[in-house]
Design a protein around this motif. Structure first.
Motif, PDB file in Angstrom:
ATOM      1  N   ASN A   1       0.769  -1.135  -0.137  1.00  0.00           N
ATOM      2  CA  ASN A   1      -0.041   0.076   0.046  1.00  0.00           C
ATOM      3  C   ASN A   1       0.975   1.349   0.053  1.00  0.00           C
ATOM      4  OD1 ASN A   1      -2.559  -1.491  -0.061  1.00  0.00           O
ATOM      5  ND2 ASN A   1      -2.766  -1.293   2.243  1.00  0.00           N
ATOM      6  N   SER A   2       1.935   1.207   0.760  1.00  0.00           N
ATOM      7  CA  SER A   2       2.681   2.485   0.512  1.00  0.00           C
ATOM      8  C   SER A   2       3.416   2.601  -0.639  1.00  0.00           C
ATOM      9  CB  SER A   2       3.689   2.347   1.888  1.00  0.00           C
ATOM     10  OG  SER A   2       4.653   1.099   1.789  1.00  0.00           O
ATOM     11  N   ILE A   3       3.813   1.362  -1.453  1.00  0.00           N
ATOM     12  CA  ILE A   3       4.622   1.645  -2.637  1.00  0.00           C
ATOM     13  C   ILE A   3       3.288   2.252  -3.448  1.00  0.00           C
ATOM     14  CG2 ILE A   3       5.400   0.207  -4.682  1.00  0.00           C
ATOM     15  CD1 ILE A   3       6.823  -1.506  -2.288  1.00  0.00           C
ATOM     16  N   SER A   4       2.104   1.523  -3.341  1.00  0.00           N
ATOM     17  CA  SER A   4       1.145   2.046  -4.200  1.00  0.00           C
ATOM     18  C   SER A   4       0.801   3.537  -4.248  1.00  0.00           C
ATOM     19  CB  SER A   4      -0.193   1.220  -3.872  1.00  0.00           C
ATOM     20  OG  SER A   4      -0.114  -0.036  -4.148  1.00  0.00           O
ATOM     21  N   LYS A   5       1.122   4.169  -2.912  1.00  0.00           N
ATOM     22  CA  LYS A   5       0.706   5.485  -2.835  1.00  0.00           C
ATOM     23  C   LYS A   5       1.763   6.331  -3.455  1.00  0.00           C
ATOM     24  CE  LYS A   5      -1.828   4.936   1.607  1.00  0.00           C
ATOM     25  NZ  LYS A   5      -1.658   5.374   3.020  1.00  0.00           N
ATOM     26  N   VAL A   6       3.123   5.983  -3.528  1.00  0.00           N
ATOM     27  CA  VAL A   6       4.092   6.604  -4.293  1.00  0.00           C
ATOM     28  C   VAL A   6       3.884   6.452  -5.828  1.00  0.00           C
ATOM     29  CG1 VAL A   6       6.649   6.772  -4.229  1.00  0.00           C
ATOM     30  CG2 VAL A   6       5.671   6.437  -2.059  1.00  0.00           C
ATOM     31  N   LEU A   7       3.564   5.372  -6.097  1.00  0.00           N
ATOM     32  CA  LEU A   7       3.322   5.076  -7.540  1.00  0.00           C
ATOM     33  C   LEU A   7       2.447   5.947  -8.051  1.00  0.00           C
ATOM     34  CD1 LEU A   7       3.540   1.315  -7.968  1.00  0.00           C
ATOM     35  CD2 LEU A   7       5.310   3.028  -8.861  1.00  0.00           C
ATOM     36  N   ASP A   8       1.358   5.958  -7.453  1.00  0.00           N
ATOM     37  CA  ASP A   8       0.106   6.955  -7.738  1.00  0.00           C
ATOM     38  C   ASP A   8       0.619   8.302  -7.788  1.00  0.00           C
ATOM     39  OD1 ASP A   8      -2.358   7.082  -8.701  1.00  0.00           O
ATOM     40  OD2 ASP A   8      -3.199   7.205  -6.937  1.00  0.00           O
ATOM     41  N   ALA A   9       1.486   8.713  -7.021  1.00  0.00           N
ATOM     42  CA  ALA A   9       1.807  10.185  -7.109  1.00  0.00           C
ATOM     43  C   ALA A   9       2.862  10.621  -8.014  1.00  0.00           C
ATOM     44  CB  ALA A   9       2.174  10.573  -5.839  1.00  0.00           C
ATOM     45  N   LEU A  10       3.650   9.458  -8.570  1.00  0.00           N
ATOM     46  CA  LEU A  10       4.755   9.794  -9.219  1.00  0.00           C
ATOM     47  C   LEU A  10       4.335  10.272 -10.876  1.00  0.00           C
ATOM     48  CD1 LEU A  10       7.807   8.957  -8.708  1.00  0.00           C
ATOM     49  CD2 LEU A  10       7.067   6.655 -10.295  1.00  0.00           C
ATOM     50  N   LYS A  11       5.099  11.306 -11.046  1.00  0.00           N
ATOM     51  CA  LYS A  11       5.077  11.995 -12.238  1.00  0.00           C
ATOM     52  C   LYS A  11       5.976  11.568 -13.434  1.00  0.00           C
ATOM     53  CE  LYS A  11       3.194  16.438 -10.657  1.00  0.00           C
ATOM     54  NZ  LYS A  11       2.455  15.580  -9.359  1.00  0.00           N
ATOM     55  N   ILE A  12       5.704  11.673 -14.438  1.00  0.00           N
ATOM     56  CA  ILE A  12       6.861  11.123 -15.811  1.00  0.00           C
ATOM     57  C   ILE A  12       8.368  11.684 -15.278  1.00  0.00           C
ATOM     58  CG2 ILE A  12       7.237  11.289 -18.174  1.00  0.00           C
ATOM     59  CD1 ILE A  12       4.109  11.204 -18.525  1.00  0.00           C
ATOM     60  N   ASN A  13       9.011  10.929 -15.638  1.00  0.00           N
ATOM     61  CA  ASN A  13      10.452  11.031 -15.401  1.00  0.00           C
ATOM     62  C   ASN A  13      10.950  11.264 -13.763  1.00  0.00           C
ATOM     63  OD1 ASN A  13      11.145  11.127 -18.092  1.00  0.00           O
ATOM     64  ND2 ASN A  13      10.390  13.316 -18.284  1.00  0.00           N
ATOM     65  N   GLU A  14      10.155  10.938 -12.886  1.00  0.00           N
ATOM     66  CA  GLU A  14      10.512  10.806 -11.634  1.00  0.00           C
ATOM     67  C   GLU A  14      10.726   9.389 -11.199  1.00  0.00           C
ATOM     68  OE1 GLU A  14       8.060  14.887  -9.484  1.00  0.00           O
ATOM     69  OE2 GLU A  14       7.143  12.603  -9.497  1.00  0.00           O
ATOM     70  N   SER A  15      11.435   9.250 -10.112  1.00  0.00           N
ATOM     71  CA  SER A  15      11.729   7.955  -9.588  1.00  0.00           C
ATOM     72  C   SER A  15      11.943   7.908  -8.200  1.00  0.00           C
ATOM     73  CB  SER A  15      12.949   7.356 -10.358  1.00  0.00           C
ATOM     74  OG  SER A  15      14.240   8.053  -9.818  1.00  0.00           O
ATOM     75  N   PHE A  16      11.942   6.741  -7.611  1.00  0.00           N
ATOM     76  CA  PHE A  16      12.449   6.440  -6.011  1.00  0.00           C
ATOM     77  C   PHE A  16      12.952   5.049  -5.856  1.00  0.00           C
ATOM     78  CE2 PHE A  16       8.216   4.812  -7.106  1.00  0.00           C
ATOM     79  CZ  PHE A  16       8.157   3.887  -6.059  1.00  0.00           C
ATOM     80  N   VAL A  17      13.723   4.969  -4.935  1.00  0.00           N
ATOM     81  CA  VAL A  17      14.229   3.594  -4.441  1.00  0.00           C
ATOM     82  C   VAL A  17      13.325   2.934  -3.322  1.00  0.00           C
ATOM     83  CG1 VAL A  17      16.368   2.469  -3.551  1.00  0.00           C
ATOM     84  CG2 VAL A  17      16.391   4.247  -5.175  1.00  0.00           C
ATOM     85  N   VAL A  18      13.112   1.514  -3.410  1.00  0.00           N
ATOM     86  CA  VAL A  18      12.397   0.855  -2.563  1.00  0.00           C
ATOM     87  C   VAL A  18      13.388  -0.074  -1.937  1.00  0.00           C
ATOM     88  CG1 VAL A  18      10.494  -0.482  -2.255  1.00  0.00           C
ATOM     89  CG2 VAL A  18      10.293   0.991  -3.860  1.00  0.00           C
ATOM     90  N   PRO A  19      13.692  -0.078  -0.709  1.00  0.00           N
ATOM     91  CA  PRO A  19      14.613  -0.936  -0.368  1.00  0.00           C
ATOM     92  C   PRO A  19      13.999  -2.355  -0.178  1.00  0.00           C
ATOM     93  CG  PRO A  19      14.342   0.881   1.276  1.00  0.00           C
ATOM     94  CD  PRO A  19      13.164   0.831  -0.038  1.00  0.00           C
ATOM     95  N   ILE A  20      15.052  -3.227  -0.565  1.00  0.00           N
ATOM     96  CA  ILE A  20      14.428  -4.827  -0.526  1.00  0.00           C
ATOM     97  C   ILE A  20      14.498  -5.292   0.665  1.00  0.00           C
ATOM     98  CG2 ILE A  20      14.871  -6.976  -1.521  1.00  0.00           C
ATOM     99  CD1 ILE A  20      16.165  -5.635  -3.695  1.00  0.00           C
TER     100      ILE A  20
END
Length: 87
Positions: A23-42
């Motif tokens: 759910n936290s990943i989904s929230k960030v994905l939904d807010a992400l704009k084109i050419n933006e990125s983020f790192v998700v720790p494994i």
């Protein structure tokens, strides 16, 4: 191979820890704009490919709810998995 049929074995509760992370990943994905990125720790002990699949699943759910083209790409990088929005 033989299987033993058993009765009255209680069903364990669903592990909500993974769902909260998704759910936290989904929230960030939904807010992400084109050419933006983020790192998700494994998470420790997690297979990186399996974790990338979880990110892909989150993307597919978001894509169904949106009207625009929503596309991401992922790469394993130092520190986790980087997610870029490409469309």
């Amino acid at each position: 191979m033989d299987f033993k049929i058993e009765k009255n074995i209680p069903i364990p509760p669903v592990d909500r820890g993974k769902r909260r992370k998704q759910n936290s990943i989904s929230k960030v994905l939904d807010a992400l704009k084109i050419n933006e990125s983020f790192v998700v720790p494994i998470p420790e002990g997690t297979n990186p490919l399996a974790f990338r699949n979880q990110i892909g699943y989150a993307k597919s759910i978001i894509k169904k709810k949106r009207e625009d083209n929503f596309s991401i790409t992922t790469r394993e990088v130092e520190g986790g998995i980087r997610v870029w929005r490409t469309e």
